[in-house]
Design a protein around this motif. Sequence first.
Motif, PDB file in Angstrom:
ATOM      1  N   MET A 182       0.839  -1.185   0.000  1.00 28.22           N
ATOM      2  CA  MET A 182       0.000   0.000   0.000  1.00 28.22           C
ATOM      3  C   MET A 182       0.878   1.241   0.000  1.00 28.22           C
ATOM      4  SD  MET A 182      -2.737   1.367   2.880  1.00 28.22           S
ATOM      5  CE  MET A 182      -3.799  -0.052   2.663  1.00 28.22           C
ATOM      6  N   VAL A 183       0.487   2.248  -0.792  1.00 29.79           N
ATOM      7  CA  VAL A 183       1.221   3.495  -0.825  1.00 29.79           C
ATOM      8  C   VAL A 183       1.011   4.228   0.485  1.00 29.79           C
ATOM      9  CG1 VAL A 183       1.434   5.728  -1.976  1.00 29.79           C
ATOM     10  CG2 VAL A 183       1.001   3.673  -3.325  1.00 29.79           C
ATOM     11  N   GLY A 184       2.074   4.766   1.038  1.00 32.83           N
ATOM     12  CA  GLY A 184       1.988   5.430   2.326  1.00 32.83           C
ATOM     13  C   GLY A 184       1.042   6.609   2.290  1.00 32.83           C
ATOM     14  N   VAL A 185       0.281   6.768   3.381  1.00 36.63           N
ATOM     15  CA  VAL A 185      -0.678   7.867   3.468  1.00 36.63           C
ATOM     16  C   VAL A 185       0.079   9.156   3.719  1.00 36.63           C
ATOM     17  CG1 VAL A 185      -2.592   8.816   4.793  1.00 36.63           C
ATOM     18  CG2 VAL A 185      -2.510   6.366   4.300  1.00 36.63           C
ATOM     19  N   ARG A 186      -0.290  10.209   3.007  1.00 37.49           N
ATOM     20  CA  ARG A 186       0.280  11.517   3.286  1.00 37.49           C
ATOM     21  C   ARG A 186      -0.831  12.547   3.182  1.00 37.49           C
ATOM     22  NH1 ARG A 186       1.579  14.953  -1.024  1.00 37.49           N
ATOM     23  NH2 ARG A 186       1.297  14.086  -3.116  1.00 37.49           N
ATOM     24  N   ASP A 187      -0.622  13.675   3.861  1.00 38.43           N
ATOM     25  CA  ASP A 187      -1.619  14.728   3.825  1.00 38.43           C
ATOM     26  C   ASP A 187      -1.623  15.386   2.452  1.00 38.43           C
ATOM     27  OD1 ASP A 187      -2.347  14.304   6.455  1.00 38.43           O
ATOM     28  OD2 ASP A 187      -0.838  15.703   7.227  1.00 38.43           O
ATOM     29  N   LEU A 188      -2.800  15.721   1.988  1.00 41.60           N
ATOM     30  CA  LEU A 188      -2.940  16.405   0.716  1.00 41.60           C
ATOM     31  C   LEU A 188      -3.562  17.775   0.937  1.00 41.60           C
ATOM     32  CD1 LEU A 188      -4.386  13.598  -1.600  1.00 41.60           C
ATOM     33  CD2 LEU A 188      -2.058  14.475  -1.597  1.00 41.60           C
ATOM     34  N   ASP A 189      -3.140  18.736   0.147  1.00 42.30           N
ATOM     35  CA  ASP A 189      -3.767  20.050   0.143  1.00 42.30           C
ATOM     36  C   ASP A 189      -4.675  20.110  -1.079  1.00 42.30           C
ATOM     37  OD1 ASP A 189      -4.555  22.653   0.078  1.00 42.30           O
ATOM     38  OD2 ASP A 189      -2.538  23.506  -0.180  1.00 42.30           O
ATOM     39  N   PRO A 190      -5.988  19.942  -0.902  1.00 44.90           N
ATOM     40  CA  PRO A 190      -6.882  19.878  -2.057  1.00 44.90           C
ATOM     41  C   PRO A 190      -6.831  21.121  -2.934  1.00 44.90           C
ATOM     42  CG  PRO A 190      -8.001  19.158  -0.056  1.00 44.90           C
ATOM     43  CD  PRO A 190      -6.700  19.760   0.369  1.00 44.90           C
ATOM     44  N   SER A 191      -6.381  22.239  -2.379  1.00 45.49           N
ATOM     45  CA  SER A 191      -6.331  23.470  -3.158  1.00 45.49           C
ATOM     46  C   SER A 191      -5.039  23.620  -3.943  1.00 45.49           C
ATOM     47  CB  SER A 191      -6.499  24.681  -2.229  1.00 45.49           C
ATOM     48  OG  SER A 191      -5.403  24.785  -1.329  1.00 45.49           O
ATOM     49  N   ALA A 192      -4.106  22.684  -3.788  1.00 46.84           N
ATOM     50  CA  ALA A 192      -2.802  22.820  -4.432  1.00 46.84           C
ATOM     51  C   ALA A 192      -2.880  22.676  -5.945  1.00 46.84           C
ATOM     52  CB  ALA A 192      -1.817  21.805  -3.864  1.00 46.84           C
ATOM     53  N   SER A 193      -3.735  21.789  -6.428  1.00 45.17           N
ATOM     54  CA  SER A 193      -3.868  21.554  -7.863  1.00 45.17           C
ATOM     55  C   SER A 193      -5.097  20.697  -8.096  1.00 45.17           C
ATOM     56  CB  SER A 193      -2.632  20.830  -8.415  1.00 45.17           C
ATOM     57  OG  SER A 193      -2.615  19.475  -7.980  1.00 45.17           O
ATOM     58  N   PRO A 194      -5.593  20.634  -9.333  1.00 41.33           N
ATOM     59  CA  PRO A 194      -6.705  19.722  -9.626  1.00 41.33           C
ATOM     60  C   PRO A 194      -6.379  18.270  -9.288  1.00 41.33           C
ATOM     61  CG  PRO A 194      -6.463  21.302 -11.402  1.00 41.33           C
ATOM     62  CD  PRO A 194      -5.272  21.491 -10.499  1.00 41.33           C
ATOM     63  N   LEU A 195      -5.111  17.861  -9.489  1.00 42.96           N
ATOM     64  CA  LEU A 195      -4.722  16.492  -9.178  1.00 42.96           C
ATOM     65  C   LEU A 195      -4.785  16.236  -7.676  1.00 42.96           C
ATOM     66  CD1 LEU A 195      -3.713  13.755 -10.160  1.00 42.96           C
ATOM     67  CD2 LEU A 195      -1.371  14.674 -10.094  1.00 42.96           C
ATOM     68  N   ASP A 196      -4.353  17.196  -6.866  1.00 47.09           N
ATOM     69  CA  ASP A 196      -4.450  17.047  -5.412  1.00 47.09           C
ATOM     70  C   ASP A 196      -5.907  16.971  -4.969  1.00 47.09           C
ATOM     71  OD1 ASP A 196      -1.668  17.604  -3.757  1.00 47.09           O
ATOM     72  OD2 ASP A 196      -1.635  18.485  -5.760  1.00 47.09           O
ATOM     73  N   TYR A 197      -6.759  17.787  -5.576  1.00 48.81           N
ATOM     74  CA  TYR A 197      -8.176  17.757  -5.224  1.00 48.81           C
ATOM     75  C   TYR A 197      -8.786  16.404  -5.592  1.00 48.81           C
ATOM     76  CZ  TYR A 197     -13.102  18.982  -4.978  1.00 48.81           C
ATOM     77  OH  TYR A 197     -14.442  18.988  -4.670  1.00 48.81           O
ATOM     78  N   TYR A 198      -8.436  15.904  -6.780  1.00 45.81           N
ATOM     79  CA  TYR A 198      -8.927  14.602  -7.226  1.00 45.81           C
ATOM     80  C   TYR A 198      -8.504  13.527  -6.224  1.00 45.81           C
ATOM     81  CZ  TYR A 198      -9.880  10.799 -10.591  1.00 45.81           C
ATOM     82  OH  TYR A 198     -10.371   9.690 -11.220  1.00 45.81           O
TER      83      TYR A 198
END
Length: 282
Positions: free
Chosen positions: A1-17
Amino acid sequence: MVGVRDLDPSASPLDYYGSELRRLREDAGLNQAQLGSIVFCTGSLIGQVETTRRVPTRDFSERVDAALGTGGVFSRLVGLVLRHQLPTWFQPYAEMEARAAYILSFQAQLVDGLLQTEAYARAVLAAWSEENLDAKVAARMERQRILDRENPPLSWAVLSEAVLHQEVGGREVMREQLAHLLDMQRRQWVQVQILPFEAGAHAGQMGSFTLLRLEDEHDLVYTEDFVQGHMTANPQALKEGSLRYDHLQAAALPLEASGALIARVLEERYGDQPAPDGREVA
């Protein structure tokens, strides 16, 4: 499993996705492996998309929408994600291309991007760099969706005959590409003309260019150099570009004769060839 990391949904469309995929998957009570089995991929792939290490495709997005019952959230979002995989300098052009009523292009060396097969596009893009190649190819294929709309733009491409002979990706790729051009030429809103070698000196000798004509906005001229693209609504540039395109259309073969030339090159250059022992080979 890929390690969980925090995402900033506002960083880019890919981060939001990725953040939305993780949120909706967890709301459905599924782990990555379980969702992967439903949409016919590995749990690792789900994890890579969620952490933005992998760019989703449209097919993946449609399957995830069906699995999670999202009402098409990811199918709508993936277009924006893929557009942002295009070079930064190209994104404004892609946005205007999607809004154009008429797309008039002259291509001196390659098949126009809207008319490329996936294999041909992959060979073209890989010739410069294979970094993020899958994402780049998916982004180019996504652009072509404008031709499948209920009310598509008129796409008119004048291609130098050299385009038919420049072997991109090998004979099989070219065979598929030329057959695809013939298929596209049968569409009402796609027109393909070939500028034959016999035309000699012509109005496109300065290089490839595209005219975009929009319903209620300024028309645009787009050109590229080896670094980036250039888009302008300058009236003088539009006037000269339009005149050059008129001359190219006049010098090119008529539509029916263009199709016949594509078919002849397809058969003679990329058709099955006999091996030394007389057998047919691809």
